[in-house]
Design an enzyme around this catalytic site. Structure first.
Site, PDB file in Angstrom:
ATOM      1  N   GLU A  68       0.807  -1.306   0.124  1.00  0.00           N
ATOM      2  CA  GLU A  68      -0.162  -0.035   0.165  1.00  0.00           C
ATOM      3  C   GLU A  68       0.906   1.406   0.135  1.00  0.00           C
ATOM      4  OE1 GLU A  68      -3.155   0.258   2.743  1.00  0.00           O
ATOM      5  OE2 GLU A  68      -3.135   2.292   2.754  1.00  0.00           O
ATOM      6  N   CYS A  77      -8.329   3.408   8.252  1.00  0.00           N
ATOM      7  CA  CYS A  77      -9.873   3.001   7.949  1.00  0.00           C
ATOM      8  C   CYS A  77     -10.547   2.472   9.059  1.00  0.00           C
ATOM      9  CB  CYS A  77      -9.741   2.187   6.563  1.00  0.00           C
ATOM     10  SG  CYS A  77      -9.580   0.213   7.357  1.00  0.00           S
ATOM     11  N   THR A 102      -3.475   3.065   5.577  1.00  0.00           N
ATOM     12  CA  THR A 102      -4.833   2.857   6.076  1.00  0.00           C
ATOM     13  C   THR A 102      -5.002   1.855   7.475  1.00  0.00           C
ATOM     14  OG1 THR A 102      -5.315   1.013   4.433  1.00  0.00           O
ATOM     15  CG2 THR A 102      -5.975   3.162   3.941  1.00  0.00           C
TER      16      THR A 102
HETATM   17  S1  SF4 Z   1     -11.513  -1.581   4.334  1.00  0.00           S
HETATM   18 FE1  SF4 Z   1      -9.493  -0.754   5.373  1.00  0.00          FE
HETATM   19  S2  SF4 Z   1      -8.401  -2.643   5.743  1.00  0.00           S
HETATM   20 FE2  SF4 Z   1      -9.929  -3.259   4.491  1.00  0.00          FE
HETATM   21  S3  SF4 Z   1      -8.795  -3.114   2.352  1.00  0.00           S
HETATM   22 FE3  SF4 Z   1      -9.967  -1.447   2.799  1.00  0.00          FE
HETATM   23  S4  SF4 Z   1      -8.258   0.005   3.710  1.00  0.00           S
HETATM   24 FE4  SF4 Z   1      -7.448  -2.222   3.872  1.00  0.00          FE
END
Ligand code: SF4
Length: 318
Positions: A141, A209, A179
């Site tokens: 990422e 996230c 994230t």
């Molecule tokens: S929801 Fe969050 S943890 Fe899941 S793939 Fe997306 S950024 Fe990554």
């Protein structure tokens, strides 16, 4: 090699109580990415190619490989006549250009929440900001997001890294984050950045996230009630490591395991209550395998917060 719990037939390592954290396991971005590979296999038949691991979980990758997905490291390893899927962690624009130059049929499984951070990177760079990216060097990422504005990016991984930043005094500075970082640890880094750059610009909304935040919150609240906490996930999963850290910070012994075979009998000595959770890329079946291997007297669930997030498949696979 030390004996694994699962290999000790006839000697169940019963624990009195298992408490399973919620939310746990697959987030909306992982569900979407796995669904994309399965839908592509159904639509075009095997094999379909996937650049990098679709999500950072050995079991998930193995199950998709068994169905006909072929995982490659780079675009040029995929043949021109088969679909190529980009993983949930996102890609740098150069990867998209490589695929386009070979006229590959591509499907983008980048999580929409990662795409949001890419958009912020492009916008800040367009506006002339130097960008401090809080993330882990070498993570898929981080590579993808930093690739959106490589000339403006500065990677920091710790509070100490903030002091080493070399950004000209007349520059505008903004920050972005990976994230899946630890919420508390990242708050410390952001605080250090604000002290060094008082005019620091922030992303409009938190980049860490909802899924990483919620899984950490559940562990933070559950861990103090457990003698041991097991995080089911793979070693290359960033958010899985953060869950281990959160439990450790709460003073509870914690280990990252891929499955029952990784459980060490000595971890269970004196542990009557064991917490179990799964990282955002861990299937529920893997969590349940671990719970079953612990042969608990009773199983409870601790729900820290409710989750109800869903992302649509890309139009070509709906
Ligand atoms: S929801 Fe969050 S943890 Fe899941 S793939 Fe997306 S950024 Fe990554």
């Amino acid at each position: 090699m030390r004996p694994a719990l699962g290999s000790r037939a006839g000697s169940p390592a019963a624990v009195a109580r298992v408490i399973v954290a919620a939310p746990r396991g697959f987030c909306a971005g992982v569900t979407r990415a796995v669904d994309i590979v399965e839908a592509a296999l159904e639509r075009w038949g095997p094999p379909v190619y996937v650049r990098k691991e679709i999500v950072h979980n050995r079991r998930v990758v193995g199950e998709l490989a068994a169905k006909g997905a072929i995982f490659v490291d780079e675009v040029d390893q995929a043949p021109a006549d088969r679909p190529l899927i980009f993983s949930a962690h996102g890609i740098a624009p150069t990867v998209r250009v490589d695929a386009a130059s070979r006229q590959l049929r591509t499907i983008d499984a980048t999580c929409p929440l990662v795409t949001k951070v890419h958009s912020e990177a492009k916008r800040f760079a367009r506006q002339g900001y130097e960008l401090v990216y809080i993330g882990h060097e070498g993570h898929d990422e981080a590579i993808g997001t930093m690739g959106e504005a490589p000339e403006a990016m500065h990677l920091v991984q710790t509070v100490e890294d903030v002091a080493k930043l070399d950004i000209a005094a007349d520059k505008k500075v903004a920050y972005l984050t990976q994230t899946t970082l630890g919420v508390d640890e990242t708050a410390g880094i952001i605080q250090a950045l604000k002290e060094r750059y008082p005019a620091l610009a922030s992303p409009p909304k938190e980049d860490i996230c909802y899924a990483a935040t919620n899984r950490q919150l559940a562990v933070k609240r559950l861990a103090p009630n457990c003698d041991l906490l097991l995080v089911v996930g793979s070693q290359n999963s960033s958010n899985a490591h953060r869950l281990v850290e959160v439990a450790s910070e709460a003073g509870t012994a914690a280990h990252l395991i891929d499955g029952p075979a990784d459980i060490r009998p000595e971890w269970l000595k004196g542990a009557s209550t064991v917490g179990v959770t799964g990282s955002a890329s861990t299937a529920e079946a893997a969590v349940q395998d671990v719970v079953a291997a612990l042969r608990p007297g009773k199983v409870e669930e601790f729900q820290a917060v409710e989750e109800n997030v869903f992302f649509n498949l890309p139009p070509e696979l709906r």
